[in-house]
Write a protein that holds these residues in place. Structure first.
Motif: not given
Length: 486
Positions: A116, A120, A155, A278-282, A311, A343
């Protein structure tokens, strides 16, 4: 992550700030409490000893004890020592200064979030630095590991090396390098295999891949929730592989923070990235000074502004600005602001980044107020008709009952939201009377809004700097803590 440690240190420093003068014993007593707080936060014992000795030596100096504000001086010394512990004033960056493709090899134990994190960082390099990126999975042991990276690549919009069953890690690495050169890729990320524990087979495989790919960066991914074991893992890897940095995952979790504070001091390797969700941008670049400020409750306005810039949609912001100029503000505008707050990470994230928001955050927790408040408010507005959102005055008793049923709330919740909207509308009309946004900006000094950001709870000098609309700021802005206490 650092909430518990931050609360403990905040209590210690509040006592120091409350005294006009400090004696040497006062400082030593405070350092004893700081030592306990760090140990309870799971910071490695040698690191704690070194930290306390360093801080105590400076804090009992005559320049501090005779200072006009000795308590503040001690806090500054602790802050400086925390920054040093976390890696110093400089922000560690990826070394991409080499002929493309620059190889970044990701290593770590199985389950640490390596795959992950690979996706990212790829997204970060593509979106923030404009790099052409490719990913390749060298994990032939874990079932569906290569397929997982392929899905993540789709993704985040990053190409992945096609999968050829049966190939070994060294063969995949060779093919990835060839493919990256043919496609003029700037950065190639290699996601190596992990194990449940550190063993020689794992190390030999990584060394073989490293010899073939000559990585510019070798990043160790560790799960911050594993506490001191994460530091032990980092030590094991750094003794076998030439690590260049660390990626800490799950920094948004409820770990005590000891791993983050100990990592640099124990391994000598800088923390380069921190996974925050968890988000790809996190994922965030790890800034030692900003993290130290958050721990000591000083906020992190720079990160907050950066997050806001990422955001907030420019078109939406411009449209809202024009409506503010005209003194207009309907439920659609309120919903837009709620969406932007979500956001940016929600109320908790905003409170962590704002200076002096520690007590406000405690009050939010005491009143059971969390990010679900934003979701419920959005649900209420979503249950209104387009006409009702544009003109909330249409909401009579019968309509309120319908909206309450549609949003799963109660009529009194609808009334609170309407009152909140009315107060914000008044604020918009006051801005119009001041001459619009230009007139408002002029009230913050010749530098425009550099002194404070209206609505961001900054330390402003004029109206509007009291807090986010609905976050209980200054002036006539409404208090969100009174809304939907459930």
């Amino acid at each position: 992550m650092f909430d518990s440690l931050s609360d403990r240190l905040g209590g210690v420093f509040d006592k120091l700030r409350g005294r006009g003068a400090l004696k040497e014993q006062d400082v030593r007593d405070a350092m004893r409490e700081v030592r306990i707080a760090l140990l309870e936060a799971d910071v490695a014992l040698p690191v704690v000893r070194r930290f306390i000795d360093q801080v105590t030596e400076k804090a009992i100096g005559q320049s501090v004890l005779r200072s006009v504000t000795p308590g503040q001086q001690v806090v500054k010394i602790v802050n400086d020592a925390l920054v040093e512990m976390l890696g110093g004033d400089t922000t560690p960056e990826l070394d991409l200064n080499a002929a493309p493709p620059v190889v970044i090899m990701m290593v770590g134990l199985q389950g640490s979030g390596k795959t992950t994190s690979t996706a990212k960082i790829s997204k970060f390099l593509k979106d923030k630095q404009g790099k052409k990126v490719m990913m390749a999975s060298l994990d032939v042991n874990r079932p569906a590991a290569q397929e997982q990276l392929k899905v993540l690549g789709e993704q985040v919009g990053v190409a992945t090396l096609p999968i050829i069953p049966g190939q070994q890690p060294t063969e995949i690495a060779t093919r990835a390098l060839q493919s990256a050169k043919l496609q003029a890729v700037d950065v190639l990320l290699l996601d190596t295999a992990g194990r449940l524990h550190v063993d020689q087979q794992l190390m030999d495989e990584m060394k073989a891949v490293s010899a073939i790919s000559s990585p510019r960066e070798t990043l160790l991914v560790v799960d911050s929730l594993t506490g001191q074991d994460a530091v032990n893992v980092a030590q094991s890897f750094s003794g076998e592989v030439d690590l260049t940095g660390v990626v800490l995952t799950r920094m948004d979790g409820d770990a005590r923070g000891g791993a983050a504070l100990s990592m640099r001091a124990v391994t000598g390797k800088p923390i380069k990235f921190a996974g925050t969700g968890e988000k790809p941008e996190a994922i965030e670049v790890f800034h030692p000074s900003r993290v130290a400020n958050r721990i000591l409750g000083m906020g992190d306005v720079v990160s907050l502004v950066e997050k806001a810039a990422e955001s907030v949609q420019v078109e939406e912001a411009e449209a809202l600005a024009k409506r503010m100029e005209q003194g207009k503000f309907d439920m659609n505008d309120l919903r837009m602001q709620l969406k932007q707050m979500q956001n940016m990470g929600g109320l908790g994230m905003l409170a962590n980044m704002m200076p002096g928001m520690k007590k406000a955050k405690a009050a939010m927790a005491a009143s059971n107020m969390d990010d679900k408040v934003l979701v419920r408010m959005d649900a209420i507005i979503g249950s209104m008709t387009p006409k009702e959102r544009t003109n909330p005055a249409l909401l009579n008793a019968k309509r309120k009952i319908r909206v309450a049923k549609g949003s799963g709330t109660q009529v009194q919740d609808i009334n609170k939201l309407i009152k909140m909207h009315q107060e914000m509308s008044k604020a918009m009309k006051q801005i119009k009377k001041m001459g619009g946004l230009k007139g408002l900006a002029a009230m913050f000094g010749k530098g425009g809004l550099d002194g404070a950001m209206p609505g961001l709870g900054g330390q402003g000098r004029g109206p509007g700097a009291g807090g986010l609309p609905g976050l209980g700021g200054g002036g006539s802005q409404p208090d969100l803590s009174k809304f939907l206490k459930k």
